[in-house]
Write a protein that holds these residues in place. Sequence first.
Motif, PDB file in Angstrom:
ATOM      1  N   ASP A 267       0.992  -0.832   9.015  1.00 14.79           N
ATOM      2  CA  ASP A 267      -0.348  -0.909   8.446  1.00 14.79           C
ATOM      3  C   ASP A 267      -0.978  -2.273   8.711  1.00 14.79           C
ATOM      4  O   ASP A 267      -0.365  -3.323   8.487  1.00 14.79           O
ATOM      5  N   PHE A 282       4.710   1.408   4.978  1.00 19.31           N
ATOM      6  CA  PHE A 282       3.627   0.863   5.796  1.00 19.31           C
ATOM      7  C   PHE A 282       3.695   1.334   7.242  1.00 19.31           C
ATOM      8  O   PHE A 282       2.740   1.175   8.001  1.00 19.31           O
ATOM      9  N   LYS A 284       3.606   3.855  10.419  1.00 16.78           N
ATOM     10  CA  LYS A 284       2.757   5.009  10.713  1.00 16.78           C
ATOM     11  C   LYS A 284       3.254   5.631  12.013  1.00 16.78           C
ATOM     12  O   LYS A 284       2.871   5.210  13.116  1.00 16.78           O
ATOM     13  N   GLU A 342       4.472   8.715   4.755  1.00 18.50           N
ATOM     14  CA  GLU A 342       3.935   7.352   4.719  1.00 18.50           C
ATOM     15  C   GLU A 342       2.413   7.314   4.872  1.00 18.50           C
ATOM     16  O   GLU A 342       1.784   6.308   4.557  1.00 18.50           O
ATOM     17  N   TYR A 343       1.816   8.407   5.341  1.00 19.66           N
ATOM     18  CA  TYR A 343       0.358   8.453   5.479  1.00 19.66           C
ATOM     19  C   TYR A 343      -0.331   8.739   4.141  1.00 19.66           C
ATOM     20  O   TYR A 343      -1.549   8.671   4.048  1.00 19.66           O
ATOM     21  N   VAL A 348      -2.924   2.021   1.962  1.00 18.13           N
ATOM     22  CA  VAL A 348      -3.080   2.475   3.335  1.00 18.13           C
ATOM     23  C   VAL A 348      -4.476   2.125   3.847  1.00 18.13           C
ATOM     24  O   VAL A 348      -5.461   2.201   3.102  1.00 18.13           O
ATOM     25  N   LYS A 350      -7.211   3.392   5.759  1.00 17.87           N
ATOM     26  CA  LYS A 350      -7.566   4.744   6.194  1.00 17.87           C
ATOM     27  C   LYS A 350      -9.066   4.946   6.059  1.00 17.87           C
ATOM     28  O   LYS A 350      -9.691   4.465   5.109  1.00 17.87           O
ATOM     29  N   TYR A 420      -6.232   5.859  10.872  1.00 16.66           N
ATOM     30  CA  TYR A 420      -5.391   4.865  10.196  1.00 16.66           C
ATOM     31  C   TYR A 420      -5.282   3.633  11.082  1.00 16.66           C
ATOM     32  O   TYR A 420      -4.938   3.731  12.264  1.00 16.66           O
TER      33      TYR A 420
END
Length: 495
Positions: A267, A282, A284, A342-343, A348, A350, A420
């Motif tokens: 992230d 964190f 992705k 994790e999403y 996050v 996003k 993301y």
Amino acid sequence: MVEWDVIVVGAGNAAFCAALAASESGARVLMLERAPKEENGGNSRFTAGAIRFAYDGVDDLRAIMPDLTDDEVAMTDFGTYTESQFFDDMFRVTEFRSDPDLCEALVRQSQGTMRWMHGLGIRFVPIYGRQAFKIDGKFKFWGGLTVETWGGGPGLVDRLTEIATERGIEIRYNARVVSLVHDGHAVQGVKVKTRTAIEEVHAKTVILACGGFESNAEWRTRYLGPGWELARTRGSRFNTGDGLRIALDIGASSAGNWSGCHAVGWDRNAPEFGDLAVGDGFQKHSYPFGIMVNANGRRFVDEGADFRNYTYAKYGRVILEQPNQFAWQIFDQKVLHTLRDEYRIKQVSKVTAPTLEELAEKLEGVNAANFLDEVRRYNEAVNTDIPFNANVKDGRSTVGLEIPKSNWANTIDEGPFEAYQVGCGITFTFGGLRIDPQTAQVLDVDLEPIPGLYTAGEMVGGLFYFNYPGGTGLMSGAVFGKMAGTAAAAAVNEK
């Protein structure tokens, strides 16, 4: 003056495997951990607990997971992951650089080490949800990775700590080893800095298992190259290369890919070091089912080159090399169900939008016009004649693009869309110490064994180059930790 048989520096997976193996052989073992107790475990605490090993079928899995039910077996295709497959993966992803003797030790001893860990009291479970998709009512595992430790990395560290304590192994926290006690020939102990003093602790053997230099921004820039001080550290803030430095100081030989590391998409707004409350959330890692674009609005990697297991550890470096060191992962409605857990965490970076035009305006730092053009060109190139199948390398690819997408190519055209933002998260460094592949004893610059000194875990140099098959880090730590502990105890008994 109390003298220990074996001092183990560190308190992660590799260190505990070393300590427990030495203790099984009758050695008096002391563990010295730089971190306070609440942050113990090194990088092992920050992992998801996935562990790669060779197995020939479900009977081998049941040997380490005896509570695997008949119903679970019936609804799951676990496949096989033979030693030959493990070798193929190791040499393929490291571009045939992996030291063959170290690699052979890792692969050949992987299943036996898993059985040993199970015998210690470590519980393993299948990685449903992260390594298997359910198709036609049946789970199918992919990428050679089937098993994780119960409770992930934190569960592994806590259980290993319990087992070590039950077996009488002393663990001292807030104890930073600053140098080795060395008489010019043999290692005879360590110097330890506590909160109040520096003291010498003597031992017949020392095992260094205290991680690489991923948390040292200056060393990252020195060895990995310019820009690496800008990466985030996925794990422990205490892995600053202390073990490597003190070994090199007495003439240990360095080995392996000192300019290489395990680095992933992380992230963009994650903290400087790992956050135990978030763990590995964190990361992705569902990018194979979408596309990634940089600040110029352009794709820059083949997101579907291989299973995530075989690309994620090298794509962090590629992201760091992009303008302003970031990328956006783009997904549409067709694939949102494939995104990993994790999403869905609270912390996050996003954005969402009903149309691509609106999404383009929300992608911070991205050239919107280029992004829309890139998505148009990508969508036109997708070969929709091949069916999408997330469980295999389906060959559903693009045609005619300079940067292809080799598998899992879906058009980005069904809103609402999700994006993301990721940067680079470094996990561990690949450069380390040269060891005897049969004993994990450290070799000096003349390639002679240093009496009394062994190493394991991230500090072993020569195993990984450029890339890494997912789950191999914990397996390597366990294999070479067990090897080091057994050899160190044997050396004590010979004295």
